[in-house]
Design a protein around this motif. Structure first.
Motif, PDB file in Angstrom:
ATOM      1  N   SER A 159     -61.242  20.658 -23.119  1.00 25.98           N
ATOM      2  CA  SER A 159     -61.183  19.339 -22.488  1.00 25.98           C
ATOM      3  C   SER A 159     -61.295  18.268 -23.558  1.00 25.98           C
ATOM      4  CB  SER A 159     -62.258  19.177 -21.414  1.00 25.98           C
ATOM      5  OG  SER A 159     -63.528  19.342 -21.953  1.00 25.98           O
ATOM      6  N   ASN A 191     -61.326  17.230 -18.190  1.00 26.54           N
ATOM      7  CA  ASN A 191     -60.438  16.077 -18.368  1.00 26.54           C
ATOM      8  C   ASN A 191     -59.386  16.370 -19.426  1.00 26.54           C
ATOM      9  OD1 ASN A 191     -61.538  14.184 -16.485  1.00 26.54           O
ATOM     10  ND2 ASN A 191     -63.321  14.009 -17.816  1.00 26.54           N
ATOM     11  N   HIS A 214     -62.996  21.691  -9.908  1.00 26.76           N
ATOM     12  CA  HIS A 214     -63.606  20.435 -10.366  1.00 26.76           C
ATOM     13  C   HIS A 214     -62.903  19.264  -9.682  1.00 26.76           C
ATOM     14  CE1 HIS A 214     -60.352  19.117 -12.944  1.00 26.76           C
ATOM     15  NE2 HIS A 214     -60.486  20.093 -13.817  1.00 26.76           N
ATOM     16  N   LYS A 216     -61.928  16.421 -10.998  1.00 25.70           N
ATOM     17  CA  LYS A 216     -61.207  15.534 -11.924  1.00 25.70           C
ATOM     18  C   LYS A 216     -59.706  15.609 -11.630  1.00 25.70           C
ATOM     19  CE  LYS A 216     -64.959  16.790 -14.925  1.00 25.70           C
ATOM     20  NZ  LYS A 216     -65.438  17.778 -15.886  1.00 25.70           N
TER      21      LYS A 216
END
Ligand code: ZN
Length: 371
Positions: A159, A191, A214, A216
């Motif tokens: 990430s 991310n 997740h 995100k």
């Protein structure tokens, strides 16, 4: 030493006695007999008080390197004290601190395994893949060969906060180590960069994508809340998907939407560490209860922490089934119908209509009560 467990209900769909009241006789650390009634004397008895007894639970993603430079908890805190028999630390240590990590956990009652971080320093330095020089494949392979039973796989954190510009090399190096040692790769993704699509191209049958629900933007669902085509393709190829709840890696809503598309996790884990424990992750049982509320069956959530991790991490000789002649690793649990409110990683409240509660566990024949 002979121990007899009575007043229990077997929970093992692989057994003919699944959901039947049973008595279990343990001799030393081995299951000597399982039957509706065992007519043999024992040195001690354990009253299971009507609880289910399943194969010992395995939490494949925790952090249990208890060190000031790391974020780990004691293995027993997330392990036997919550009814979990075996925990797999997910990349807290790399080849340079693996010996120290091993020494720190070898005397815990909970059985500990490790996904070695492809980064030399593990999580002692949090942006561990920013500098390509922090990866040494030869030394990682050497360490895996030194600890063939302790190390179950290789961890890569993919990430933006962890990697530098080059998001490809860590995967190429991890694959090299995985191929040489016949171990799977577990990938944390969060991310972007890298995009999940870019991560997936490096993963194959038997590898594990953790944090699969997740909240995100870079997730398994499209903007229209359907599972991405590539994710289905990868599942068909044998890539495994793990919950890895953690402090910011589990969205109840995403998990529910995926379930509505017919996409359930293959394994369920806590990602418990000093920042995620005790809130929002209080135990593996708590994460299982959330998945139960989403619509998973009890059989499915228990398989996600017993037979499946045992199979995928090549631990079937010791884990994943309750059978005569097998190791006496067991988890005692009940399903409590009292509603309770919990939170996910976004701290969104979730009303659970029932809750899985552990009562104790048995590790190599020793019974340990949940604290
Ligand atoms: Zn983690």
């Amino acid at each position: 030493m002979r121990t007899k467990i009575f007043n229990s209900i077997l929970f093992d769909p692989q057994s003919d006695l699944h959901l039947k009241p049973v008595e279990i006789l343990i001799e030393g650390d081995i299951i000597a007999e399982i039957a509706e009634s065992v007519d043999k004397s024992a040195d001690q008895t354990i009253d299971a008080k009507g609880a289910y007894v399943s194969a010992g639970w395995i939490d494949i993603h925790v952090h249990c390197y208890y060190d000031p430079n790391n974020l780990g908890l004691h293995a027993d805190t997330v392990g036997c004290k919550t009814g979990v028999v075996c925990v797999c630390d997910a990349g807290s240590a790399g080849h340079s601190n693996l010996d120290d990590f091993y020494q720190s956990v070898k005397d815990q009652k909970t059985i500990v395994k490790s996904f070695i971080n492809i980064a030399s320093t593990g999580l002692a330095y949090k942006a561990e893949l920013r500098d390509p020089a922090n990866v040494d494949v030869a030394k990682t392979i050497e360490k895996i060969r030194e600890y063939p039973n302790f190390i179950v796989g290789i961890k890569v954190r993919a990430s933006a906060s962890v990697m530098g510009e080059d998001t490809d090399t860590p995967f190429i190096k991890a694959r090299e180590a995985a191929k040489a040692t016949n171990k799977p790769i577990m990938v944390h993704y969060g991310n972007k960069p890298p995009l999940m699509e870019d991560v997936l191209q490096y993963l194959h049958r038997g590898d594990i994508l953790t944090h699969c629900f997740h909240g995100k933007p870079n997730g398994v669902l499209n903007e229209d809340d359907k599972i991405k085509e590539l994710v289905w393709t990868k599942r068909k190829e044998g890539l495994l998907f793990d919950v890895g709840h953690g402090n910011e890696s589990f969205s109840y809503e995403k998990g529910k939407k995926a379930h509505d598309c017919g996409f359930d996790a293959d394994m369920i884990s806590t990602d418990a560490h000093r920042q995620s424990f005790p809130v929002p992750v209080s135990s593996l049982a708590n994460v299982l209860s959330k998945m139960l509320e989403i619509g998973y069956s009890l059989e499915e959530v228990i398989a996600c922490v017993t037979s499946r991790p045992a199979q995928y991490l090549d631990m079937r000789d010791e884990f994943g089934h309750v059978s005569k002649g097998g190791k006496a690793h067991l988890t005692f649990f009940k399903v409590d119908p009292t509603p309770v409110t919990v939170v996910d990683s976004s701290r969104k409240e979730i009303l659970l209509n029932r809750q899985i509660l552990t009562q104790g566990c048995m590790i190599s024949g020793e019974y340990l009560e949940v604290e």
